[in-house]
Design a protein around this motif. Structure first.
Motif, PDB file in Angstrom:
ATOM      1  N   VAL B 168       3.832   8.688  -3.330  1.00  0.00           N
ATOM      2  CA  VAL B 168       4.050   7.282  -3.016  1.00  0.00           C
ATOM      3  C   VAL B 168       3.609   7.071  -1.577  1.00  0.00           C
ATOM      4  N   LEU B 170       3.967   5.144   1.603  1.00  0.00           N
ATOM      5  CA  LEU B 170       4.880   4.204   2.243  1.00  0.00           C
ATOM      6  C   LEU B 170       4.236   3.663   3.515  1.00  0.00           C
ATOM      7  N   PRO B 171       3.940   2.376   3.547  1.00  0.00           N
ATOM      8  CA  PRO B 171       3.311   1.828   4.749  1.00  0.00           C
ATOM      9  C   PRO B 171       4.332   1.548   5.839  1.00  0.00           C
ATOM     10  N   TYR B 172       4.272   2.290   6.926  1.00  0.00           N
ATOM     11  CA  TYR B 172       5.131   2.006   8.083  1.00  0.00           C
ATOM     12  C   TYR B 172       4.285   1.252   9.092  1.00  0.00           C
ATOM     13  N   HIS B 176       7.067  -3.263  10.984  1.00  0.00           N
ATOM     14  CA  HIS B 176       8.138  -2.554  10.294  1.00  0.00           C
ATOM     15  C   HIS B 176       9.333  -2.523  11.243  1.00  0.00           C
ATOM     16  N   PRO B 177      10.553  -2.629  10.703  1.00  0.00           N
ATOM     17  CA  PRO B 177      11.713  -2.659  11.603  1.00  0.00           C
ATOM     18  C   PRO B 177      11.830  -1.436  12.499  1.00  0.00           C
ATOM     19  N   LEU B 178      11.206  -0.333  12.097  1.00  0.00           N
ATOM     20  CA  LEU B 178      11.266   0.871  12.922  1.00  0.00           C
ATOM     21  C   LEU B 178      10.427   0.720  14.184  1.00  0.00           C
ATOM     22  N   GLU B 192      11.384  13.036  -1.869  1.00  0.00           N
ATOM     23  CA  GLU B 192      11.952  12.590  -0.589  1.00  0.00           C
ATOM     24  C   GLU B 192      11.301  13.330   0.575  1.00  0.00           C
ATOM     25  N   VAL B 282      17.761   3.860  14.950  1.00  0.00           N
ATOM     26  CA  VAL B 282      16.955   4.460  13.889  1.00  0.00           C
ATOM     27  C   VAL B 282      17.828   5.311  12.970  1.00  0.00           C
ATOM     28  N   LEU B 506      11.979  12.417   4.155  1.00  0.00           N
ATOM     29  CA  LEU B 506      11.628  11.024   4.447  1.00  0.00           C
ATOM     30  C   LEU B 506      12.641  10.374   5.386  1.00  0.00           C
ATOM     31  N   SER B 507      13.931  10.714   5.190  1.00  0.00           N
ATOM     32  CA  SER B 507      14.951  10.059   6.022  1.00  0.00           C
ATOM     33  C   SER B 507      14.792  10.431   7.487  1.00  0.00           C
ATOM     34  N   ASP B 508      14.188  11.594   7.761  1.00  0.00           N
ATOM     35  CA  ASP B 508      14.049  12.008   9.153  1.00  0.00           C
ATOM     36  C   ASP B 508      12.727  11.566   9.761  1.00  0.00           C
ATOM     37  N   PRO B 510      11.360   8.505  10.284  1.00  0.00           N
ATOM     38  CA  PRO B 510      11.416   7.469  11.327  1.00  0.00           C
ATOM     39  C   PRO B 510      11.952   8.018  12.639  1.00  0.00           C
ATOM     40  N   ARG B 547      -4.863 -10.986  -3.008  1.00  0.00           N
ATOM     41  CA  ARG B 547      -4.049 -10.011  -3.732  1.00  0.00           C
ATOM     42  C   ARG B 547      -2.560 -10.284  -3.541  1.00  0.00           C
ATOM     43  N   GLY B 548      -2.222 -10.912  -2.470  1.00  0.00           N
ATOM     44  CA  GLY B 548      -0.810 -11.142  -2.184  1.00  0.00           C
ATOM     45  C   GLY B 548      -0.217 -12.242  -3.036  1.00  0.00           C
TER      46      GLY B 548
END
Lengths: 325, 550
Positions: B168, B170-172, B176-178, B192, B282, B506-508, B510, B547-548
């Protein structure tokens, strides 16, 4: 023969008190309480502008989302299903309230705890469906995390409710019934042990189920940008917020009524009873909020091992004691 | 410095065509064909750590292009600048990236902006210029006017999704809030676990170097330089001024040096407190975030007391500072710092006692020491990987010689060590400020004679809160700089994220990205024109809109 009065009473109970409207209002007030408390704990003011001490802020937020903000849609988003599932979740919660003595229209039957649990599951189903009806990678990861979490937490909730009702409605005419467990509890020392264990397990599992820190792993703002809720906007988001806080309110209320004895030491007929219930409710909420404010988010595997260690084991022990007693 | 030159000749022998000793460094000229072996000699023989690649359009000086490779010799406390001169018609040079991983971006930048072809580069894609930029147009060449805006070709819409069945993407970013600045990380996630990461930066387009070289005079540049970063802008300001002072041989009065150091340390304290807050955020520990920023507030007040502004102080000029500090404010500084230290103590103790936070920090985002050296990482990122590097000690500047302080180093190489380095540094900074205030000399704050001769080289490093910030300057005619090169610390740290994020949960991820305290706007100062694009595929606005929508 069902009389018109009964039908009317049932409809009013489901839609107004203690059903839909009541749950939403209590849910949003709960949101206010949590926001205000977290704000104070974090050296902030918290909600302030709308209503006295900001009490109407959550209502204003929801109304704004409903009537002012537009709903953004895109290809691959199952809009109608989203709304339908969330409405079903909300409806199921409202119906489940009829099993409690708060309701003027009472539903009780032997083994009705099964139906009660079934109704409770609908909110979880609704939230899981959010992830599956959107094609956003964040939502997909979020919903897979939610399902993992629920897989561990839901058995805890089921086990602790069954263990408690098993003890409390042991010799009643309607065994394993929520209503008779709450209104007419039979309690001995062993029963007390079961209830304390179940309460601990249930309380923590509620935090997992309702995604409150440190278990907000499916939402994870700084990782998944809101995860499950990332693609919701406008009225759908309002619905999700209402569902989320109604669920928190509902589960905390059940903990108050079932595990903490409702208005005990007063009784349900007493006019000060609701006050006692409210105080107990707020104490539970206070603890939840305190944990929420003093914890960081944990990893999903840390969460699952935590659930097995502190919740599942405890609730299973409670169930074993309850069945032996 | 004589020893350094001697050592260089011992190691490199006849490959040095000529050498020139400048303040804070040695410039050696080598033949382009000797470059790789010289770099090997510097890194392997002398333990040099990669700092920056500077490209210069020197056609106005000696009718050649210069490519300058800067290495820091921490043990010898000097920089060595290896210069190759390339033909003006067809500038080409062998790539050093295969032996020094950190040079990857630097070489691509030189190629993108100056058209110096890099041969044998392992990753020759465009780095800085947007897709669709016309070929043979190089914005930092002197014949490219600063106000020119070339027409972009349509970037096209050959959208090809790059995810396989199991991965997958994941676009960061870019929003992005991060990330509080526009930057794009594409994390490829299996279950994960992050299996790979793609980075595309350079979304912020300011062209500050070009502006500084073409429009501004010496004493205007510091004010623009300070605006490179919104958190630690003063380091750029000081670094530029020092580079020019080094080039022109200006002696800055002692009091001015002290004031610079004082303000730099105040900036470090507020920056580290800011980072601690962000790290808590974070991690989902928002209470820590709010309280870290509460503690930071008096530090901002302190900055205002000393300089007149909370941020972007604007007190520096070539040759000294514009604003003196008075006795009243110094007394207040001592008082405020004492209170800050007490509160900070309490905060750090509570933070490191939250088990969830500690468990998330330990063992995640590992950057081994060898990789840290190869990427040339700087600042707390390096010190968290067991590398004892600190410009304040290795290449002393301003008044740091007068203060005694410890350089905190942790060798666990994980996010926790990077956090602990910053935690300790705040204490050290408070102690440095105390010491400097005690010793603060009286006297003038501006050099009397500020003359800047033509075509002199100056190089300077400053330890920013995020690591070593370096500026390279060639002075020019008419009170202007001929070449001004800025290398912000994050520029060296971001490429190392690829190592840190590999096989990371994944959780680590950011937290790991945040752990280098990335400052994207510092890194991104070079691009001129805007286009929204991912690296492997291109999406123009029209495609996105098409596309959106439903």
């Amino acid at each position: 023969m069902v009389s018109l009065y009964e039908i009317l009473l049932a409809v009013v109970s489901v839609l107004i008190y203690p059903g839909l409207i009541f749950l939403i209002v209590v849910g949003l007030l709960t949101q206010w309480f949590m926001r205000k408390l977290v704000g104070r704990l974090q050296n902030r003011i918290g909600p302030k502008y709308v209503g006295p001490i900001g009490l109407a802020q959550p209502f204003a937020d929801v109304l704004k989302l409903m009537f002012v903000k537009e709903e953004l849609s895109f290809r691959g988003r199952l809009d109608k299903f989203l709304a339908i599932f969330m409405a079903l979740g909300l409806g199921a919660l409202a119906t489940a309230m009829l099993f409690t003595p708060l309701s003027p229209y009472v539903v009780k039957a032997p083994y009705d705890v099964i139906i009660f649990i079934y109704l409770m599951l609908w909110t979880t189903a609704a939230f899981s469906f959010i992830g599956l009806s959107l094609s956003n990678p964040f939502t997909i990861v979020g919903s897979s995390r939610l399902l993992t979490q629920i897989l561990f937490a839901e058995p805890v909730i089921v086990t602790s409710i069954i263990a408690t009702t098993l003890v409390l409605s042991r010799n009643s005419e309607t065994p394993l019934s929520i209503y008779s467990s709450i209104i007419n509890p039979k309690l001995d020392v062993l029963g007390l042990v079961v209830i304390v264990l179940s309460l601990i397990a249930f309380f923590l599992a509620v935090m997992v189920k309702t995604m409150i820190k440190p278990f907000d792993i499916p939402e994870a703002e700084t990782e998944l940008a809101g995860g499950l809720l990332a693609e919701l906007s406008g009225p759908t988001l309002a619905l999700a917020i209402m569902l989320h806080y109604s669920e928190i309110a509902f589960l905390t209320l059940i903990a108050t009524l079932l595990f903490l004895g409702g208005p005990y030491p007063l009784s349900y007929g007493d006019y000060l009873g609701p006050l006692v219930i409210a105080v107990k409710y707020l104490i539970l909420l206070f603890i939840i909020t305190l944990i929420r404010a003093s914890a960081g988010r944990i990893r999903i595997e840390q969460a699952s091992s935590m659930i097995i260690k502190y919740m599942l084991t405890v609730s299973v022990v409670a169930l074993i004691i309850a069945s032996l007693a | 410095m004589v020893d350094v030159v001697k050592t260089l000749y011992e190691v490199l022998g006849g490959k040095i065509l000529r050498h020139e000793v400048i303040r804070d460094g040695v410039v050696i000229d080598v033949r382009p064909e000797d470059l790789v072996s010289v770099v090997k000699g510097i890194t392997e023989g002398l333990g040099g750590i990669y700092t920056v690649v500077v490209g210069v359009d020197g056609r106005g000086i000696d009718n050649t292009y210069h490519s300058i490779y800067v290495f820091s010799l921490d043990e010898l406390k000097t920089y060595v600048l290896i210069r190759v001169r390339l033909s003006p018609e067809d500038p080409k040079v062998e790539s050093i990236t295969p032996i020094v991983k950190g040079a990857n971006w630097g070489e691509r930048e030189v190629r993108d902006l100056l058209g110096i072809e890099v041969l044998g580069h392992p990753d020759p894609r465009t780095l800085i210029l947007p897709d669709g930029w016309p070929s043979n147009t190089y914005p930092l060449r002197k014949d490219f006017s600063y106000c020119e805006r070339p027409r972009l070709d349509n970037p096209g819409s050959n959208y090809v999704p790059q995810r396989s069945e199991e991965v997958v993407a994941l676009p960061y970013g870019p929003y992005h809030p991060l990330l509080h600045e526009p930057e794009y990380f594409e994390l490829h996630v299996k279950g994960e676990t992050v299996v790979d990461v793609e980075y595309r930066g350079f979304h912020v387009h300011r062209g500050i170097e070009k502006l500084g070289e073409s429009r501004l005079t010496y004493n205007q540049v510091p004010f623009v330089a300070e605006r490179i970063c919104g958190i630690c802008g003063f380091v750029h300001n000081v670094c530029y001024c020092q580079a020019v002072e080094n080039a022109a041989g200006i002696e800055v009065p002692e009091r001015a040096l002290y004031i610079r150091s004082l303000v730099l340390e105040v900036e470090r304290i507020h920056s580290h407190l800011l980072w601690l807050g962000v790290a808590c955020h974070v991690l989902g520990f928002d209470t820590g975030f709010m309280h870290a920023w509460r503690i930071r507030e008096p530090v901002m007040y302190l900055a205002e007391l000393l300089t007149g502004s909370r941020k972007t102080y604007g007190i520096n000029l070539v040759g000294g500072v514009r604003r003196d500090v008075n006795r009243d404010s110094i007394e207040k500084v001592v008082k405020i710092l004492k209170k800050v230290k007490e509160e900070y103590d309490h905060f750090v103790k509570s933070l490191t006692s939250v088990k969830e936070v500690v468990k998330r920090l330990e063992g995640s985002g590992i950057l081994p020491k060898s990789e840290a050296i190869s990427y040339g990482v700087v600042g707390p990122t390096a010190r968290g990987s067991g590398l004892k590097r600190d410009v304040r000690v290795d290449h002393p500047y301003a008044a740091y010689k007068e203060a005694s302080f410890r350089v905190p180093v942790y060798s666990e190489c994980d996010n926790m060590s990077r956090l602990l380095v910053r935690v300790d540094e705040v204490y050290e900074s408070i102690s440095i400020i105390d010491q400097l205030i005690d010793k603060l000399p009286s006297g003038p704050i501006m050099a009397e004679d500020v003359e800047v001769p033509e075509f002199r080289e100056g190089f300077s490093g400053v330890e920013a809160p995020r690591g070593e910030d370096v500026h390279y300057v060639i002075t020019g005619r008419f009170s202007k700089v001929y070449r001004w090169k800025v290398r912000a610390p994050s520029y060296n740290n971001i490429p190392a994220l690829k190592v840190m994020l590999h096989e990371c949960p994944l959780s680590d991820a950011p937290l790991t990205i945040a752990s280098i305290d990335p400052c994207f706007s510092c890194t991104d100062r070079l691009v001129v024109v805007d286009v929204l694009t991912g690296r492997k595929f291109r999406v123009d606005l029209r495609t996105l809109a098409r596309r959106g929508k439903l």
